[in-house]
Write a protein that holds these residues in place. Structure first.
Motif, PDB file in Angstrom:
ATOM      1  N   LYS A  55      -9.866 -18.160   1.768  1.00 36.80           N
ATOM      2  CA  LYS A  55      -9.703 -17.702   2.941  1.00 36.80           C
ATOM      3  C   LYS A  55     -10.180 -15.983   3.480  1.00 36.80           C
ATOM      4  N   HIS A  56     -11.227 -14.914   4.117  1.00 40.41           N
ATOM      5  CA  HIS A  56     -11.425 -13.523   3.804  1.00 40.41           C
ATOM      6  C   HIS A  56      -9.831 -13.278   4.971  1.00 40.41           C
ATOM      7  N   LYS A  57      -9.339 -11.819   3.985  1.00 40.15           N
ATOM      8  CA  LYS A  57      -8.540 -11.233   4.361  1.00 40.15           C
ATOM      9  C   LYS A  57      -9.030  -9.892   4.839  1.00 40.15           C
ATOM     10  N   GLN A  58      -9.002  -9.214   5.632  1.00 36.00           N
ATOM     11  CA  GLN A  58      -8.334  -7.322   6.011  1.00 36.00           C
ATOM     12  C   GLN A  58      -7.873  -7.171   5.351  1.00 36.00           C
ATOM     13  N   ILE A  59      -7.878  -5.803   4.394  1.00 33.23           N
ATOM     14  CA  ILE A  59      -6.670  -5.554   3.066  1.00 33.23           C
ATOM     15  C   ILE A  59      -7.554  -4.019   3.557  1.00 33.23           C
ATOM     16  N   GLU A  60      -6.336  -3.015   3.180  1.00 34.06           N
ATOM     17  CA  GLU A  60      -6.829  -1.156   2.003  1.00 34.06           C
ATOM     18  C   GLU A  60      -7.852  -1.756   0.834  1.00 34.06           C
ATOM     19  N   TYR A  61      -8.841  -0.819   0.841  1.00 37.35           N
ATOM     20  CA  TYR A  61      -9.303  -1.223  -0.252  1.00 37.35           C
ATOM     21  C   TYR A  61      -7.906  -0.938  -1.965  1.00 37.35           C
TER      22      TYR A  61
END
Length: 80
Positions: A55-61
């Protein structure tokens, strides 16, 4: 993980990106950078792929790196 990130050229990160060869036309202008050029404490949002379920997740680097350092893999949740 995405290879590019769109970030805001701010005073606090201007020198970092100028040293990496990026051109910042003005403060508060958007620049597209290679994710590998982000500083380790960057709060820039990236799209990372879970290495367990894909799955793809938006996250802070910075949080992505923290997860990778703790587990050697990126997981989108504690249940993966």
């Amino acid at each position: 993980m995405e290879h590019l990130s769109n970030i805001l050229g701010l005073t606090k990160n201007k020198k970092h990106f100028l040293d990496k060869g990026y051109i910042i036309e003005s403060i508060n202008s958007n620049i597209v950078v290679d994710v590998n050029d982000l500083s380790h404490g960057s709060k820039a949002l990236i799209i990372a792929e879970c290495e367990v379920c894909s799955k793809h997740k938006q996250i802070e680097y910075r949080l992505y790196l923290k997860s990778k350092n703790n587990k050697d893999t990126f997981c989108c949740s504690n249940t993966c």
